[in-house]
Design an enzyme around this catalytic site. Structure first.
Site, PDB file in Angstrom:
ATOM      1  N   HIS A 218      24.830 -62.826  93.219  1.00  0.00           N
ATOM      2  CA  HIS A 218      25.408 -64.154  92.989  1.00  0.00           C
ATOM      3  C   HIS A 218      25.629 -64.358  91.494  1.00  0.00           C
ATOM      4  O   HIS A 218      24.993 -63.698  90.658  1.00  0.00           O
ATOM      5  CB  HIS A 218      24.461 -65.224  93.535  1.00  0.00           C
TER       6      HIS A 218
ATOM      7  N   CYS B  79      31.887 -66.316  94.384  1.00  0.00           N
ATOM      8  CA  CYS B  79      31.091 -66.994  93.358  1.00  0.00           C
ATOM      9  C   CYS B  79      31.532 -66.629  91.949  1.00  0.00           C
ATOM     10  O   CYS B  79      31.513 -67.477  91.045  1.00  0.00           O
ATOM     11  CB  CYS B  79      29.612 -66.689  93.558  1.00  0.00           C
TER      12      CYS B  79
ATOM     13  N   ASP C  83      25.748 -74.771  89.691  1.00  0.00           N
ATOM     14  CA  ASP C  83      26.294 -73.739  90.577  1.00  0.00           C
ATOM     15  C   ASP C  83      27.491 -74.309  91.332  1.00  0.00           C
ATOM     16  O   ASP C  83      27.326 -75.120  92.252  1.00  0.00           O
ATOM     17  CB  ASP C  83      25.224 -73.269  91.561  1.00  0.00           C
TER      18      ASP C  83
END
Length: 645
Positions: free
Chosen positions: A442, A398, A458
């Site tokens: 994250h 991520c 995202d």
């Protein structure tokens, strides 16, 4: 010298149980000295070794104090205090010659047990502390007991511990608590470790993917949002130096919304594990700052103190909050002047194609969707980290995608920033709360759009949507490439069930025992109608405490008198059984004859029965007329007599 070696050994065993958790905490010379002193104490009792002379004991005490000072210096804190207390346990054994010395050792053991809370207050340690206290109580009882076996005194010690529970509960709930830490001792080793720092670089989040450590637990008052909507906001990173993203903009505080819960808001409590920093995680996005925190301009919460202990917050968030702030300043599009030429050329091409800010976001997500992989171990970056990720490796976690997307948007003049925190969480069905672990760490992107303000984008949602819907375990299973067998899945479910149960027990302990502080106690009193801030409320509270103490002590007295009467009645039954057996053996009964006269008559009429008869009569007198409340010895003697004769 103590004549009863067995009782000395029991006391030493209780001391060892009390001291055992400190073996790995105290200084090495302390552990060696305590063990050596106890070994010499056993030699004094069983081998007849001489008691060290007074001058030697004084020299040892001064030497130990000097060693503690040399190790800890002038900072007399927790570790130095525990070292000195432990050394006392060793020194006192070297001069133990009487029952009074053993009593002093047992009282020292109580203090040693209590010092465990300075290091750990977990449920396991608390259970061990209760066991240690019961061991010390048992040793105390055994010193003055007529029993030769330890089991009867162990039962009595356990009974005393059970009887103390109502009194402990009464003081726990109604005795006023101090504000702040009880001990006032802080050590850096008490601080937990957060899942991330105030910087983000390749590998900083993916390195946590295998960590099962708990970051925090969340308990929702209503329906729990879907997993893919659980974005736990922690930090906003605003500056890029070519490798790392970090915070550099000044702190700006905004007022908390205290007008009441807005429509669509989510209320929940969050119990945060200690991490030694100030950030407070909250569901995206918080609208109120609880006591002890402030709300920053970028909608993150920050504590006014370092979070070095487990802390509980009651929070309010609005997932669909419209953050229509005016266009941010140039600092939100700032980048290094050079580096990553391929990424710069790509953005220039998009600009020539006439893409606006929304089109830029769509182009980046479309690029990530085609040909990029979500991988926890993409390998080291070389050269320009953004170019290497976009045009060489094309795989990452991520933080790689969030960093590249923010970089590309800023190149196009679109305000963008990185938010780091956690995403998702594991529902504990046995406790009814959510567990968020370090593996849920994250990073995502927020983009400022005209007329909409800061909105979440995202990139993980297009590269690996199962990461958001099922968690990092789904990504790990996909990388492994093989599905577990049915038996392995069943074993995993059983293991998870026990893990949930243990976590629920620990969470209950943390919430209702460790978390029952000054504020929660006062809130409970007010719900019960006692306001200690008023004279009437304080009087009611004192009356309840006094009444509770009266009820507890009255109940104990009644139970003790009834138990004593039952013991005496049973002792009389055993004595009658003994006399009836003697009647069969030719010794007549005389109802007016006392037990001592009866024993003397047995000696005269049946000399061969005089010894066992005297033992039974003495045991009966001790239970019936003395202070012994345990009839076990009398039962054993009568049983052996009736079987033999």
């Amino acid at each position: 010298m103590i004549h009863d070696k067995r009782r000395f050994s029991v006391v030493l065993l209780a001391l060892a149980l009390a001291f055992a958790p400190h073996l790995a905490r105290v200084s090495l010379f302390v552990s060696l000295f305590v063990c050596a002193s106890w070994g010499y104490g056993l030699g004094m009792q069983y081998r007849g070794w001489p008691v060290p002379p007074r001058w030697l004991r004084v020299a040892l005490a001064l030497g130990c104090a000097a060693l503690v000072l040399s190790v800890h210096g002038r900072s007399f804190g927790r570790d130095a205090g525990v070292d000195l207390l432990s050394l006392m346990l060793g020194l006192k054994v070297l001069e133990s010659k009487s029952v009074r010395d053993l009593l002093a050792l047992l009282f020292l053991a109580y203090f040693v047990v209590v010092t465990n809370v300075l290091y750990s207050q977990t449920l396991v340690m608390s259970m061990y502390m209760l066991f240690s206290v019961m061991s010390v109580v048992t040793a105390h009882l055994h010193m003055f007991s007529a029993e030769t076996r330890i089991c009867p005194d162990l039962r009595r010690g356990a009974l005393l511990m059970v009887q103390s529970i109502p009194l402990a509960f009464l003081f726990f709930v109604f005795f006023p608590r101090l504000q702040g830490a009880l001990w006032g001792v802080h050590d850096e080793r008490d601080e937990g470790v957060s899942g991330f720092s105030e910087t983000l670089e390749p590998g900083s989040v993916s390195g946590l993917s295998l960590s099962r450590e708990v970051a925090f637990r969340a308990d929702f008052s209503g329906t729990v949002p879907e997993r893919n909507a659980l974005y736990w906001r922690g930090l906003v990173l605003d500056t890029f130096d070519g490798v790392r993203w970090f915070k550099s903009l000044p702190f700006v505080r905004i007022p908390s919304d205290e007008t009441g819960p807005p429509p669509g808001s989510v209320s929940y409590s969050l119990t945060l594990e200690p991490h030694g920093n100030r950030w407070v995680f909250s569901l995206d996005r918080p609208v109120q700052s609880p006591h002890g925190t402030v709300l920053r301009e970028e909608r993150t919460l920050e504590s006014l103190r370092l979070l070095t202990s487990r802390t509980r917050y009651v929070l309010l968030s609005l997932p669909v909050l419209a953050d229509r702030t005016p266009r941010p300043g140039p600092e939100w599009v700032g980048l290094p002047a050079d580096g990553n030429p391929q990424a710069r050329a790509l953005v220039q091409q998009w600009i020539r194609d006439g893409l606006d800010s929304r089109g830029m976001v769509d182009a980046i997500l479309r690029m990530f969707r085609d040909g990029f992989l979500y991988n926890l171990r993409p390998g080291p970056s070389q050269g320009d980290v953004i170019d290497h990720f976009l045009f060489v490796s094309r795989q990452g976690y991520c933080e790689h995608y969030a960093s590249a997307m923010t970089f590309l948007l800023r190149l196009a003049g679109v305000p963008a920033r990185i938010v780091v925190g956690y995403q998702g969480g594991e529902q504990n069905p046995l406790g009814g709360y959510l567990i968020v672990r370090q593996s849920d760490a994250h990073a995502w992107v927020e983009v400022w759009q005209e007329g909409e303000g800061w909105i979440r984008e995202d990139p993980t949602s297009v590269v690996s949507p199962q990461r958001l819907s099922s968690g990092v375990e789904a990504v790990l299973s996909q990388e492994a490439g093989a599905l577990p067998s049915r038996g392995a899945r069943m074993l995993g479910q059983v293991r998870r069930f026990f893990q949930w149960g243990w976590d629920a027990a620990n969470n209950g302990w943390n919430q209702w025992v460790l978390g029952f502080g000054h504020e929660r106690q006062r809130g409970l009193w007010q719900r019960l109608g006692f306001d200690p801030r008023t004279r009437g409320g304080a009087g009611k509270l004192a009356a309840v405490l006094a009444a509770g103490l009266g009820v507890i002590f009255s109940t104990i007295l009644v139970i003790k008198l009834r138990t004593r009467r039952n013991v005496e009645d049973m002792a009389l039954v055993l004595y009658d059984r003994f006399r009836q057996k003697l009647q069969h053996l030719g010794v007549s009964l005389n109802p007016a004859e006392g037990p001592l006269d009866y024993a003397r008559r047995i000696e005269a009429e049946k000399p061969d029965l005089s010894r066992p008869a005297r033992e039974i009569v003495d045991a009966y007198v001790a239970v019936r007329y003395g202070e012994r409340s345990d009839r076990t010895e009398l039962e054993r003697l009568v049983r052996e007599f009736t079987r033999r004769w």
